[in-house]
Design a protein around this motif. Structure first.
Motif, PDB file in Angstrom:
ATOM      1  N   GLU A   1       0.792  -1.266  -0.047  1.00  0.00           N
ATOM      2  CA  GLU A   1      -0.113  -0.181  -0.103  1.00  0.00           C
ATOM      3  C   GLU A   1       0.779   1.229  -0.058  1.00  0.00           C
ATOM      4  O   GLU A   1       0.398   2.308  -0.262  1.00  0.00           O
ATOM      5  CB  GLU A   1      -0.926   0.192   1.142  1.00  0.00           C
ATOM      6  N   ILE A   2       2.202   1.076   0.109  1.00  0.00           N
ATOM      7  CA  ILE A   2       3.009   2.260   0.177  1.00  0.00           C
ATOM      8  C   ILE A   2       3.631   2.430  -0.993  1.00  0.00           C
ATOM      9  O   ILE A   2       4.355   1.598  -1.917  1.00  0.00           O
ATOM     10  CB  ILE A   2       4.195   2.005   1.352  1.00  0.00           C
ATOM     11  N   ASN A   3       3.664   3.444  -1.730  1.00  0.00           N
ATOM     12  CA  ASN A   3       4.118   3.839  -3.090  1.00  0.00           C
ATOM     13  C   ASN A   3       4.557   5.366  -3.053  1.00  0.00           C
ATOM     14  O   ASN A   3       4.570   6.137  -1.850  1.00  0.00           O
ATOM     15  CB  ASN A   3       3.086   3.703  -4.096  1.00  0.00           C
ATOM     16  N   ASN A   4       5.068   5.806  -4.093  1.00  0.00           N
ATOM     17  CA  ASN A   4       5.602   7.249  -4.346  1.00  0.00           C
ATOM     18  C   ASN A   4       6.579   7.589  -3.317  1.00  0.00           C
ATOM     19  O   ASN A   4       6.480   8.607  -2.638  1.00  0.00           O
ATOM     20  CB  ASN A   4       4.405   8.235  -4.260  1.00  0.00           C
ATOM     21  N   VAL A   5       7.558   6.794  -3.082  1.00  0.00           N
ATOM     22  CA  VAL A   5       8.613   6.806  -2.015  1.00  0.00           C
ATOM     23  C   VAL A   5       9.675   7.844  -2.707  1.00  0.00           C
ATOM     24  O   VAL A   5      10.140   7.395  -3.701  1.00  0.00           O
ATOM     25  CB  VAL A   5       9.244   5.598  -1.832  1.00  0.00           C
ATOM     26  N   ARG A   6       9.953   8.865  -2.110  1.00  0.00           N
ATOM     27  CA  ARG A   6      11.283   9.734  -2.445  1.00  0.00           C
ATOM     28  C   ARG A   6      11.960   9.917  -1.205  1.00  0.00           C
ATOM     29  O   ARG A   6      11.464   9.958  -0.216  1.00  0.00           O
ATOM     30  CB  ARG A   6      10.583  11.025  -3.053  1.00  0.00           C
TER      31      ARG A   6
ATOM     32  N   GLN B   1      -6.282   8.114   0.924  1.00  0.00           N
ATOM     33  CA  GLN B   1      -4.767   8.468   0.512  1.00  0.00           C
ATOM     34  C   GLN B   1      -4.074   9.011   1.633  1.00  0.00           C
ATOM     35  O   GLN B   1      -4.682  10.226   1.978  1.00  0.00           O
ATOM     36  CB  GLN B   1      -4.705   8.887  -0.802  1.00  0.00           C
TER      37      GLN B   1
ATOM     38  N   ARG C   1      -0.266  10.724   3.169  1.00  0.00           N
ATOM     39  CA  ARG C   1       1.056  11.057   2.844  1.00  0.00           C
ATOM     40  C   ARG C   1       1.887  11.103   4.202  1.00  0.00           C
ATOM     41  O   ARG C   1       1.580  11.536   5.321  1.00  0.00           O
ATOM     42  CB  ARG C   1       1.001  12.429   2.306  1.00  0.00           C
TER      43      ARG C   1
ATOM     44  N   SER D   1       9.737  10.756   1.846  1.00  0.00           N
ATOM     45  CA  SER D   1       8.290  11.100   1.856  1.00  0.00           C
ATOM     46  C   SER D   1       7.500   9.929   1.066  1.00  0.00           C
ATOM     47  O   SER D   1       8.092   9.555   0.098  1.00  0.00           O
ATOM     48  CB  SER D   1       8.316  12.472   1.164  1.00  0.00           C
ATOM     49  N   LEU D   2       6.446   9.634   1.463  1.00  0.00           N
ATOM     50  CA  LEU D   2       5.628   8.343   0.897  1.00  0.00           C
ATOM     51  C   LEU D   2       4.077   8.493   0.959  1.00  0.00           C
ATOM     52  O   LEU D   2       3.675   9.305   1.727  1.00  0.00           O
ATOM     53  CB  LEU D   2       6.180   6.991   1.323  1.00  0.00           C
ATOM     54  N   SER D   3       3.458   7.740   0.210  1.00  0.00           N
ATOM     55  CA  SER D   3       2.192   7.559   0.048  1.00  0.00           C
ATOM     56  C   SER D   3       1.656   6.380   0.418  1.00  0.00           C
ATOM     57  O   SER D   3       2.120   5.111   0.247  1.00  0.00           O
ATOM     58  CB  SER D   3       1.457   8.060  -1.259  1.00  0.00           C
ATOM     59  N   ILE D   4       0.375   6.301   1.236  1.00  0.00           N
ATOM     60  CA  ILE D   4       0.034   5.143   1.809  1.00  0.00           C
ATOM     61  C   ILE D   4      -1.408   5.015   1.553  1.00  0.00           C
ATOM     62  O   ILE D   4      -2.156   6.208   1.720  1.00  0.00           O
ATOM     63  CB  ILE D   4       0.194   5.100   3.331  1.00  0.00           C
ATOM     64  N   GLU D   5      -1.796   3.992   1.059  1.00  0.00           N
ATOM     65  CA  GLU D   5      -3.462   3.534   0.912  1.00  0.00           C
ATOM     66  C   GLU D   5      -3.634   3.077   2.207  1.00  0.00           C
ATOM     67  O   GLU D   5      -3.441   1.707   2.100  1.00  0.00           O
ATOM     68  CB  GLU D   5      -3.626   2.979  -0.212  1.00  0.00           C
TER      69      GLU D   5
END
Lengths: 85, 85
Positions: free
Chosen positions: A34-39, B2, B4, B45-49
Protein backbone atom coordinates in the motif's frame (compact mmCIF):
# COMPACT_ATOMS: atom_id res chain seq x y z
CA UNK A 1 19.39 34.97 19.53
CA UNK A 2 19.57 31.28 18.83
CA UNK A 3 17.53 29.82 15.99
CA UNK A 4 17.05 26.26 14.80
CA UNK A 5 16.50 25.34 11.14
CA UNK A 6 15.00 22.10 9.88
CA UNK A 7 15.88 21.69 6.21
CA UNK A 8 14.74 19.10 3.67
CA UNK A 9 16.74 18.62 0.48
CA UNK A 10 14.77 16.43 -1.93
CA UNK A 11 15.27 15.17 -5.49
CA UNK A 12 13.36 17.36 -7.98
CA UNK A 13 9.93 15.81 -8.68
CA UNK A 14 10.54 15.54 -12.44
CA UNK A 15 13.58 13.31 -11.83
CA UNK A 16 13.60 9.60 -11.14
CA UNK A 17 14.67 8.78 -7.60
CA UNK A 18 16.35 5.36 -7.85
CA UNK A 19 16.87 5.06 -4.08
CA UNK A 20 13.18 5.75 -3.48
CA UNK A 21 12.23 3.26 -6.20
CA UNK A 22 14.38 0.57 -4.56
CA UNK A 23 12.76 1.18 -1.17
CA UNK A 24 9.32 1.11 -2.79
CA UNK A 25 10.07 -2.32 -4.28
CA UNK A 26 11.35 -3.61 -0.94
CA UNK A 27 8.06 -2.53 0.69
CA UNK A 28 6.31 -5.29 -1.28
CA UNK A 29 8.47 -7.93 0.40
CA UNK A 30 7.35 -6.56 3.77
CA UNK A 31 3.68 -6.86 2.79
CA UNK A 32 3.47 -3.10 2.56
CA UNK A 33 2.37 -2.82 -1.06
CA UNK A 34 0.00 0.00 0.00
CA UNK A 35 3.05 2.25 0.24
CA UNK A 36 4.13 4.01 -2.94
CA UNK A 37 5.56 7.25 -4.34
CA UNK A 38 8.59 6.89 -2.08
CA UNK A 39 11.11 9.70 -2.43
CA UNK A 40 14.28 9.92 -0.40
CA UNK A 41 16.30 13.02 0.31
CA UNK A 42 18.31 14.58 3.10
CA UNK A 43 17.17 16.14 6.33
CA UNK A 44 19.52 18.67 7.89
CA UNK A 45 19.03 20.22 11.27
CA UNK A 46 21.26 23.08 12.44
CA UNK A 47 21.57 25.97 14.89
CA UNK A 48 22.12 29.59 13.87
CA UNK A 49 23.27 32.49 15.99
CA UNK A 50 21.61 35.60 14.51
CA UNK A 51 20.20 38.92 15.69
CA UNK A 52 16.73 38.30 14.23
CA UNK A 53 14.74 35.75 12.25
CA UNK A 54 15.29 37.60 8.95
CA UNK A 55 19.08 37.34 9.31
CA UNK A 56 18.82 33.67 10.31
CA UNK A 57 16.74 33.01 7.19
CA UNK A 58 19.32 34.71 4.95
CA UNK A 59 22.08 32.54 6.40
CA UNK A 60 20.08 29.36 5.89
CA UNK A 61 19.33 30.39 2.28
CA UNK A 62 23.05 30.92 1.62
CA UNK A 63 23.94 27.58 3.21
CA UNK A 64 21.28 25.74 1.18
CA UNK A 65 22.27 27.37 -2.11
CA UNK A 66 26.04 27.13 -1.73
CA UNK A 67 26.57 23.95 0.22
CA UNK A 68 23.59 21.78 1.07
CA UNK A 69 21.77 21.33 -2.22
CA UNK A 70 22.62 20.75 -5.85
CA UNK A 71 20.06 22.92 -7.70
CA UNK A 72 20.31 20.82 -10.87
CA UNK A 73 18.94 17.74 -9.11
CA UNK A 74 17.49 18.91 -5.81
CA UNK A 75 15.18 21.47 -4.26
CA UNK A 76 15.13 22.54 -0.65
CA UNK A 77 12.57 23.68 1.87
CA UNK A 78 13.07 24.71 5.48
CA UNK A 79 11.47 25.98 8.63
CA UNK A 80 13.11 28.20 11.21
CA UNK A 81 12.27 28.09 14.90
CA UNK A 82 13.34 30.23 17.79
CA UNK A 83 15.48 27.97 19.96
CA UNK A 84 14.39 27.96 23.58
CA UNK A 85 16.89 26.44 25.95
CA UNK B 1 -8.12 6.92 1.67
CA UNK B 2 -4.79 8.30 0.56
CA UNK B 3 -2.32 9.49 3.20
CA UNK B 4 1.06 11.13 2.93
CA UNK B 5 3.87 10.55 5.44
CA UNK B 6 6.88 12.81 5.94
CA UNK B 7 9.55 10.86 7.81
CA UNK B 8 12.89 12.01 9.24
CA UNK B 9 15.53 9.42 10.06
CA UNK B 10 18.33 11.07 12.05
CA UNK B 11 21.54 9.88 13.73
CA UNK B 12 20.98 9.32 17.48
CA UNK B 13 21.99 12.46 19.40
CA UNK B 14 24.57 10.63 21.54
CA UNK B 15 26.48 9.60 18.42
CA UNK B 16 28.97 11.65 16.46
CA UNK B 17 27.68 12.63 13.04
CA UNK B 18 30.80 12.89 10.83
CA UNK B 19 28.86 14.12 7.78
CA UNK B 20 27.30 16.90 9.85
CA UNK B 21 30.69 17.78 11.32
CA UNK B 22 32.19 18.05 7.83
CA UNK B 23 29.40 20.36 6.69
CA UNK B 24 29.78 22.45 9.86
CA UNK B 25 33.48 22.94 9.09
CA UNK B 26 32.70 23.89 5.49
CA UNK B 27 30.30 26.58 6.76
CA UNK B 28 33.30 28.49 8.10
CA UNK B 29 34.73 28.75 4.57
CA UNK B 30 31.44 30.31 3.44
CA UNK B 31 31.60 32.92 6.22
CA UNK B 32 28.76 31.16 7.99
CA UNK B 33 30.51 30.45 11.27
CA UNK B 34 27.24 31.36 13.08
CA UNK B 35 25.91 27.97 11.96
CA UNK B 36 26.65 25.02 14.21
CA UNK B 37 25.24 21.76 15.61
CA UNK B 38 24.71 20.48 12.08
CA UNK B 39 23.21 17.01 11.92
CA UNK B 40 22.40 15.23 8.70
CA UNK B 41 19.93 12.42 8.24
CA UNK B 42 17.40 11.20 5.70
CA UNK B 43 14.05 12.61 4.75
CA UNK B 44 11.57 10.17 3.26
CA UNK B 45 8.24 11.13 1.81
CA UNK B 46 5.74 8.46 0.78
CA UNK B 47 2.07 7.78 0.03
CA UNK B 48 -0.04 5.19 1.83
CA UNK B 49 -3.36 3.72 0.80
CA UNK B 50 -5.20 2.89 4.05
CA UNK B 51 -8.74 2.84 5.38
CA UNK B 52 -8.03 5.27 8.24
CA UNK B 53 -5.22 7.28 9.82
CA UNK B 54 -4.60 4.64 12.50
CA UNK B 55 -3.90 1.96 9.88
CA UNK B 56 -1.69 4.35 7.89
CA UNK B 57 0.31 5.06 11.05
CA UNK B 58 0.83 1.34 11.73
CA UNK B 59 2.14 0.81 8.21
CA UNK B 60 4.54 3.73 8.52
CA UNK B 61 5.78 2.38 11.89
CA UNK B 62 6.44 -1.04 10.32
CA UNK B 63 8.25 0.53 7.37
CA UNK B 64 10.41 2.70 9.66
CA UNK B 65 11.31 -0.19 11.97
CA UNK B 66 11.95 -2.85 9.35
CA UNK B 67 13.37 -0.93 6.43
CA UNK B 68 14.00 2.78 6.78
CA UNK B 69 15.97 3.12 9.99
CA UNK B 70 18.76 1.31 11.77
CA UNK B 71 17.73 1.52 15.45
CA UNK B 72 21.30 1.09 16.69
CA UNK B 73 22.38 4.36 15.07
CA UNK B 74 19.24 6.22 14.09
CA UNK B 75 15.89 7.38 15.42
CA UNK B 76 12.87 8.32 13.36
CA UNK B 77 10.00 10.75 13.60
CA UNK B 78 7.12 11.28 11.20
CA UNK B 79 3.96 13.16 10.46
CA UNK B 80 0.98 11.82 8.57
CA UNK B 81 -1.29 14.00 6.45
CA UNK B 82 -4.50 13.27 4.63
CA UNK B 83 -3.66 13.55 0.95
CA UNK B 84 -6.02 15.85 -0.90
CA UNK B 85 -5.84 15.56 -4.65
Amino acid sequence: MQYRAEINVMPIKALLDPQGKAVENSMKNLNLSEINNVRIGKHISLSIEAKDEETAKEKVETACKKLLSNPVMEYYEYEIYKDVK
